[in-house]
Scaffold this active site. Structure first.
Site, short mmCIF file in Angstrom:
data_model
loop_
_atom_site.label_atom_id
_atom_site.label_comp_id
_atom_site.label_asym_id
_atom_site.label_seq_id
_atom_site.Cartn_x
_atom_site.Cartn_y
_atom_site.Cartn_z
N ASP A 72 -9.48 -3.24 1.39
CA ASP A 72 -9.71 -2.71 2.83
C ASP A 72 -10.97 -2.10 2.91
O ASP A 72 -11.04 -1.16 2.01
CB ASP A 72 -8.46 -1.51 3.21
CG ASP A 72 -8.63 -0.83 4.46
OD1 ASP A 72 -9.77 -0.55 4.83
OD2 ASP A 72 -7.71 -0.78 5.13
N LYS A 103 -7.14 2.28 -2.79
CA LYS A 103 -7.58 3.32 -1.79
C LYS A 103 -8.41 4.33 -2.57
O LYS A 103 -8.19 4.72 -3.65
CB LYS A 103 -6.68 3.86 -0.86
CG LYS A 103 -7.11 4.55 0.11
CD LYS A 103 -5.99 4.79 1.20
CE LYS A 103 -6.51 5.91 2.42
NZ LYS A 103 -5.32 5.97 3.42
N ASP A 129 -6.99 -4.09 10.19
CA ASP A 129 -6.36 -2.85 9.95
C ASP A 129 -7.16 -1.66 10.53
O ASP A 129 -8.12 -1.22 10.12
CB ASP A 129 -6.12 -2.70 8.70
CG ASP A 129 -5.44 -1.51 8.29
OD1 ASP A 129 -4.85 -1.02 9.25
OD2 ASP A 129 -5.40 -1.03 7.03
N ASP A 152 -12.27 6.58 5.77
CA ASP A 152 -11.44 5.48 6.14
C ASP A 152 -10.99 5.90 7.64
O ASP A 152 -9.91 6.15 7.71
CB ASP A 152 -10.33 5.57 5.18
CG ASP A 152 -9.11 4.53 5.43
OD1 ASP A 152 -9.53 3.38 6.03
OD2 ASP A 152 -7.86 4.65 5.11
N HIS A 208 -11.54 1.40 2.42
CA HIS A 208 -11.19 2.17 1.22
C HIS A 208 -12.01 2.38 -0.14
O HIS A 208 -11.50 2.29 -1.22
CB HIS A 208 -9.84 1.66 0.62
CG HIS A 208 -8.76 1.88 1.66
ND1 HIS A 208 -7.40 1.51 1.60
CD2 HIS A 208 -8.72 2.21 2.92
CE1 HIS A 208 -6.58 1.68 2.53
NE2 HIS A 208 -7.21 2.27 3.36
N GLU A 243 -2.88 -3.11 -2.49
CA GLU A 243 -3.99 -2.53 -1.64
C GLU A 243 -4.72 -1.24 -2.24
O GLU A 243 -3.81 -0.11 -2.19
CB GLU A 243 -3.84 -2.36 -0.07
CG GLU A 243 -4.86 -1.66 0.55
CD GLU A 243 -4.52 -1.59 2.26
OE1 GLU A 243 -3.49 -1.78 2.35
OE2 GLU A 243 -5.22 -1.15 2.97
N TRP A 262 0.77 -1.26 0.12
CA TRP A 262 -0.08 -0.13 -0.02
C TRP A 262 0.94 1.05 0.11
O TRP A 262 1.73 1.30 0.92
CB TRP A 262 -0.95 0.13 1.15
CG TRP A 262 -1.74 1.57 1.32
CD1 TRP A 262 -2.57 1.97 0.53
CD2 TRP A 262 -1.22 2.56 2.26
NE1 TRP A 262 -2.87 3.18 0.82
CE2 TRP A 262 -2.00 3.55 1.76
CE3 TRP A 262 -0.31 2.72 3.11
CZ2 TRP A 262 -2.03 4.68 2.21
CZ3 TRP A 262 -0.19 4.02 3.45
CH2 TRP A 262 -1.11 4.89 3.37
N ASP A 310 -10.52 4.03 9.97
CA ASP A 310 -9.80 3.06 10.98
C ASP A 310 -10.24 2.91 12.48
O ASP A 310 -9.22 2.68 13.30
CB ASP A 310 -8.31 3.42 11.04
CG ASP A 310 -7.88 2.96 9.51
OD1 ASP A 310 -7.88 1.78 9.08
OD2 ASP A 310 -7.26 4.00 8.83
N HIS A 312 -8.34 -6.31 4.37
CA HIS A 312 -7.73 -5.54 5.59
C HIS A 312 -9.55 -5.14 6.06
O HIS A 312 -10.08 -4.30 5.54
CB HIS A 312 -6.91 -4.06 5.39
CG HIS A 312 -5.86 -4.19 5.39
ND1 HIS A 312 -4.81 -3.23 5.08
CD2 HIS A 312 -5.00 -5.30 5.66
CE1 HIS A 312 -3.55 -3.69 5.18
NE2 HIS A 312 -3.66 -4.81 5.44
C1 RNT Z 1 -3.67 2.79 4.84
C2 RNT Z 1 -3.90 1.43 4.63
C3 RNT Z 1 -2.89 0.64 5.04
C4 RNT Z 1 -2.44 1.06 6.31
C5 RNT Z 1 -1.55 0.14 7.10
C6 RNT Z 1 -0.64 0.60 8.26
O1 RNT Z 1 -5.01 3.58 4.44
O2 RNT Z 1 -5.23 0.83 5.13
O3 RNT Z 1 -3.07 -0.76 5.01
O4 RNT Z 1 -3.42 1.03 7.27
O5 RNT Z 1 -0.58 -0.39 6.21
ZN ZN Z 2 -5.39 -1.14 5.07
#
Ligand code: RNT
Ligand code: ZN
Length: 410
Positions: free
Chosen positions: A252, A221, A319, A287, A255, A219, A178, A289, A279
């Site tokens: 993810d 986004k 994640d 996003d 994303h 990955e 990523w 998290d 993720h």
């Molecule tokens: C960031 C991505 C990535 C990170 C990690 C730390 O938007 O989700 O995966 O969160 O690699």
């Molecule tokens: Zn991620």
């Protein structure tokens, strides 16, 4: 209600609880090391950047490798199931102090010997952020050749390390790329940065590794903070790259646009790629998290993994990074929720429901799925924990105790 009574209730739906308990215990979930220290790592002293952010200042974060390792060990004592640990390159622990473009497998022996001792698998990620060599927010798509080449070297070294993990631990290592590359304002050129990223990936993947040891994923986004107008590594970019080059996509679920469901994408990818990596996170409008909660989208993701028996092809990783609450609790809550969702999905008579769908009997599909929502899941979950030697709700007291004994003394 006892476990036996709950089991009988599920049998009424045609669900074999013992079979579900066996299967759930064998689905690996990769726990992200970066929840424990707010994504800081050990190879630099700088702040987190790259369009991702932790917020909050809860006391007790891990600031040394030993602290992080101790926290992870404690977390693992509170979660059931098959365990993997997901490391970032920035978590290298070694006296050699290699720069990121020169890191070597030995820089991770600290983690490898620990993983061996406990039987954990390891996954790996190059770290394309929080580093002086990120130029103008760019890495693999940088127009500056020195910068681009630096990050290509970094990823190449990381794949070597991933292979080492796979070989040493006897379990395939997921190597996920990523990058934060993007622009805050409208770009004058969308093509060239993507062409440079494509070229960088081609260089990174020049070396072939046995899939027994390394699986490469990419990955995508939508956007990062301060990088809202353009993301070089978009979903279309990576999906096409992966298809054309025999690589895998990593979804993810934070994303995508807020009304898009990552769960719906899994089956499409599974028809074309050997693996789909995940993720799992909880996006709150973006996003963000947040800690993974047992919400509808998590349940949908879990269904996609188990109902067609795809658990060996969907590589599950977590994640998220929340610094506003006890970090151990964040880890445990998200990991247990992933397991809960998988077990719930397994406690469903999918063959019967699929048949009803083909017979266009959506009345029955709705009746059964809605009835199952109030089935005695808690008893089955508790039995699973018991068989796995993991505490039920007593985990909450244990985390409080660890906070008093360990975290607050840091
Ligand atoms: C960031 C991505 C990535 C990170 C990690 C730390 O938007 O989700 O995966 O969160 O690699
Ligand atoms: Zn991620």
């Amino acid at each position: 209600m006892s476990f036996q009574e709950a089991k009988a209730k599920y049998a009424e739906f045609g669900v074999d609880v013992e079979e579900a308990l066996k299967r759930v215990a064998n689905i690996p979930v990769s726990l992200h090391c970066w929840q424990g220290d707010d994504v800081i790592g050990f190879d630099s002293t700088g702040a987190l950047d790259g369009g991702i952010q932790t917020t909050g200042n809860y006391p007790g974060k891990a600031t040394t490798p030993d602290e992080l390792k101790a926290d992870l060990d404690f977390v693992f004592s509170l979660i059931p199931g098959k365990k993997r640990v997901n490391l970032h390159a920035s978590y290298a622990v070694s006296d050699a102090k290699h720069d990121r473009d020169a890191i070597e497998p030995e820089d991770f022996d600290y983690w490898v010997s620990w993983a061996k001792e406990h039987g954990y698998g390891l996954d790996f990620n190059p770290t394309f952020f929080s580093h002086a060599k990120v130029k103008d927010g760019l890495t693999l798509s940088s127009p500056d050749e020195e910068t681009r080449a630096y990050w290509v070297r970094h990823a190449k070294q990381c794949r070597k390390i991933a292979e080492y993990f796979g070989k040493e631990l006897g379990t395939t290592c997921l190597h996920n790329i990523w990058i934060p590359d993007g622009y805050k304002n409208n770009p004058a050129d969308r093509l060239a940065p993507r062409a440079r990223l494509k070229k960088s990936l081609d260089e990174i993947f020049e070396v072939e590794y046995d899939r027994k040891y390394v699986v490469d994923s990419l990955e995508s986004k939508v956007f990062g903070i301060g990088l809202e107008s353009y993301t070089v590594g978009s979903a279309e970019f990576y999906m096409n790259y992966a298809m054309a080059n025999g690589k895998c996509c990593l979804l993810d679920n934070g994303h995508f646009h807020p009304t898009e469901n990552a769960s719906d994408k899994i089956s499409s990818l599974l028809l074309f790629c050997p693996y789909v990596a995940l993720h799992v996170t909880k996006p709150v409008r973006w996003d963000s998290d947040h800690v993974v909660l047992l919400d509808d989208e998590l349940k949908e993701i879990a269904k996609e993994i188990v109902r067609d028996g795809q658990e060996s092809r969907v590589l599950i990783g977590l994640d998220y990074f929340d610094a506003s609450i006890n970090r151990i609790s964040a880890w445990v809550t998200g990991a247990r929720n992933m397991q809960k969702a998988l077990l719930m999905a397994l406690l469903t008579p999918w063959d019967e429901l699929k048949k009803a769908q083909n017979d266009n009997d959506f009345t029955y599909v709705m009746q059964i799925t809605e009835e199952l929502k109030t089935a005695p899941f808690g008893e089955i979950w508790d039995e699973y924990l018991k068989r796995q030697n993991v505490p039920s709700t007593e985990w909450i007291k244990k985390v409080k105790q660890y906070e008093t004994d360990v975290l607050l003394k840091r």
